[in-house]
Design a protein around this motif. Structure first.
Motif, mmCIF file in Angstrom:
data_model
loop_
_atom_site.group_PDB
_atom_site.id
_atom_site.type_symbol
_atom_site.label_atom_id
_atom_site.label_comp_id
_atom_site.label_asym_id
_atom_site.label_seq_id
_atom_site.Cartn_x
_atom_site.Cartn_y
_atom_site.Cartn_z
ATOM 1 N N MET A 226 1.128 -4.306 -5.168
ATOM 2 C CA MET A 226 1.347 -3.381 -4.054
ATOM 3 C C MET A 226 0.709 -2.010 -4.303
ATOM 4 O O MET A 226 0.269 -1.349 -3.361
ATOM 5 C CB MET A 226 2.856 -3.221 -3.799
ATOM 6 C CG MET A 226 3.504 -4.463 -3.190
ATOM 7 S SD MET A 226 2.827 -4.936 -1.564
ATOM 8 C CE MET A 226 1.575 -6.151 -2.021
ATOM 9 N N ALA A 230 -2.359 -2.962 -1.872
ATOM 10 C CA ALA A 230 -1.858 -2.441 -0.595
ATOM 11 C C ALA A 230 -1.950 -0.921 -0.524
ATOM 12 O O ALA A 230 -1.944 -0.348 0.571
ATOM 13 C CB ALA A 230 -0.411 -2.896 -0.381
ATOM 14 N N SER A 285 -1.490 -8.643 2.105
ATOM 15 C CA SER A 285 -1.307 -7.671 1.022
ATOM 16 C C SER A 285 -2.271 -6.489 1.123
ATOM 17 O O SER A 285 -2.120 -5.497 0.407
ATOM 18 C CB SER A 285 -1.470 -8.351 -0.343
ATOM 19 O OG SER A 285 -2.746 -8.940 -0.457
ATOM 20 N N HIS A 286 -3.248 -6.571 2.041
ATOM 21 C CA HIS A 286 -4.188 -5.456 2.235
ATOM 22 C C HIS A 286 -3.669 -4.435 3.248
ATOM 23 O O HIS A 286 -4.280 -3.385 3.432
ATOM 24 C CB HIS A 286 -5.547 -5.995 2.709
ATOM 25 C CG HIS A 286 -6.265 -6.783 1.654
ATOM 26 N ND1 HIS A 286 -7.015 -6.211 0.662
ATOM 27 C CD2 HIS A 286 -6.320 -8.123 1.421
ATOM 28 C CE1 HIS A 286 -7.523 -7.142 -0.122
ATOM 29 N NE2 HIS A 286 -7.110 -8.316 0.319
ATOM 30 N N ASN A 287 -2.557 -4.770 3.920
ATOM 31 C CA ASN A 287 -1.997 -3.872 4.940
ATOM 32 C C ASN A 287 -0.542 -3.563 4.577
ATOM 33 O O ASN A 287 0.242 -4.483 4.311
ATOM 34 C CB ASN A 287 -2.074 -4.549 6.313
ATOM 35 C CG ASN A 287 -1.465 -3.696 7.411
ATOM 36 O OD1 ASN A 287 -0.253 -3.669 7.589
ATOM 37 N ND2 ASN A 287 -2.315 -3.002 8.157
ATOM 38 N N LYS A 288 -0.169 -2.286 4.560
ATOM 39 C CA LYS A 288 1.159 -1.891 4.086
ATOM 40 C C LYS A 288 2.291 -2.530 4.889
ATOM 41 O O LYS A 288 3.240 -3.089 4.316
ATOM 42 C CB LYS A 288 1.300 -0.368 4.096
ATOM 43 C CG LYS A 288 0.492 0.327 3.016
ATOM 44 C CD LYS A 288 0.728 1.823 3.039
ATOM 45 C CE LYS A 288 -0.080 2.503 1.924
ATOM 46 N NZ LYS A 288 0.134 3.963 1.928
ATOM 47 N N ALA A 291 2.303 -6.341 4.508
ATOM 48 C CA ALA A 291 2.739 -6.699 3.157
ATOM 49 C C ALA A 291 4.257 -6.591 3.037
ATOM 50 O O ALA A 291 4.908 -7.463 2.451
ATOM 51 C CB ALA A 291 2.068 -5.795 2.127
#
Length: 402
Positions: A226, A230, A285-288, A291
């Motif tokens: 994270m 993220a 997991s690339h977007n808060k 994720a």
């Protein structure tokens, strides 16, 4: 639900806190001892393997002791292990402390599951087991985030000292609230071991290893995933673990409710959805926001499998469920150890902090395949038994002509 379930839930809360809090503190512990993140991940693997070994070992040692007394002895062992972790001067000593604490884990939940199931009516057994495991899941909403916060700001040693104190509260609760339950007469170790000849018991345990392993492939490395992928700040790991814990609480209660109604369909849905969500985590997991939602879903779907899998083992090992129940708790942790190890391998191989999600998806999908196989074997055996019974009945009714 009997008040004794609250005492079991308190013990489960302490155990759940120590099991999961290490994941939010891996960077701090690694830095303090001067080891890498994958090496620090051995604290997760070591704990899990300790559960695998301790579950049958402690259960066998406890066959001569009342279940209440054994639960109290296990909490004492848990307290000692966490105190050792809190004062450990080296990484190896900390690992030993983790293993000592873990020896209590499997037998506590195994014996506790049997006690919880015996405290209620037959149609409420999965619900009672889920109630005990609520302590484990609530630990992830309250104990783990608070422990992570304290560990990051005051020091991880303080966290483990507090966990040891939680163990003392759990011990007192068991002593006060759990009734004395006599050991079942006529059940010996050989009867308990006979349960492992049942293919359905072994299949349920294999589902446990793979299904729950899927969850931990992702969650063991949640802090570096994270923060590096993220883009969350280090302090955000705490509330992300709260989301995971809230998902666990909801999934556990839903799993308990539906396992008493439709056990295998509950497993199909939860395992299939878990495999899908873990695969999607490589994207989300690339977007808060995405994720955060995914983390809650992993918690919910992962723990929706716990009551049905534990009840399936109890059902299939009827007559001598204590050892099988404890070994199945070990199976959950074998899954944790396997996935933490595999996750560390793919990270160390250079595939990045996202790669453990693919490992998790593959493990959960394999568990779903086993669930379908288990149900097919059960239908086949049921049909065979029906045919044999029908043939025997027809034979009895056929008149004999001279």
């Amino acid at each position: 639900m009997p008040l004794a379930l609250l005492a079991l839930a308190i013990g489960a809360f302490g155990i759940g806190t120590t099991e999961f809090v290490i994941m939010g503190l891996l960077p701090e512990v690694a830095s303090d001892f001067g080891v890498s993140i994958p090496t620090a991940g051995l604290l997760v693997t070591g704990y899990a393997l300790g559960v695998v070994i301790g579950a049958p070992l402690m259960t066998v040692l406890g066959t001569k002791v009342s279940r209440k007394r054994m639960l109290m002895l296990l909490m004492g062992l848990f307290i000692a292990g966490n105190l050792l972790s809190a004062v450990a001067p080296t990484f190896v000593i900390m690992l030993i402390g983790r293993v000592v604490a873990s020896l209590a884990h499997g037998a506590f939940f195994g014996i506790g599951s049997v006690v919880a199931a015996e405290l209620v009516a037959p149609h409420k057994k999965a619900g009672a087991i889920a109630m005990m495991f609520t302590g484990l899941t609530v630990a992830n909403v309250i104990g783990v985030p608070l422990g992570t916060l304290i560990g990051q700001h005051v020091g991880w040693r303080v966290t483990f000292g507090i966990v040891a104190a939680l163990g003392v509260v759990g011990l007192a609760g068991i002593a006060r609230l759990v009734p004395e339950m006599p050991r079942p007469e006529g059940v010996h170790l050989r009867h308990e071991l006979a349960a492992f000849k049942n293919a359905q018991v072994l299949l349920a345990m294999a589902m446990t290893v793979l299904g729950f392993g899927g969850v931990f492939a992702a969650i063991t490395y949640i802090a570096p995933m994270m923060t590096h992928i993220a883009g969350f700040a280090d302090g955000s790991v705490t509330w992300l673990l709260v989301l995971f814990g809230l998902g666990m609480v909801g999934g556990n209660l839903i799993g308990g409710k539906f396992a008493d109604r439709a056990l295998m369909p509950m497993l199909y849905v939860s395992l299939g959805a878990l495999a899908l969500v873990l695969a999607l985590f490589t994207l989300t997991s690339h977007n808060k926001i995405a994720a955060a939602v995914t983390i809650a879903l992993i918690g919910a779907l992962g723990f929706a499998t716990v009551p049905p899998l534990q009840k399936r083992v109890l059902d299939q090992a009827h007559g001598a469920p204590t050892l099988a129940s404890a070994v199945n708790i070990g199976a959950f942790n074998l899954g944790n150890a396997l996935s933490a190890w595999l996750g560390g391998i793919v990270i160390a191989a250079g595939f990045g902090y996202m790669a453990p999600n693919w490992v998790g998806a593959a493990l959960a999908a394999a568990a779903l395949v086993l669930a379908v196989l288990s149900a097919a074997l059960e239908r086949r055996d049921g049909a065979r038994s029906t045919l044999v019974a029908a043939g025997t009945s027809a034979g009895r009714q056929t008149p004999v002509h001279h």
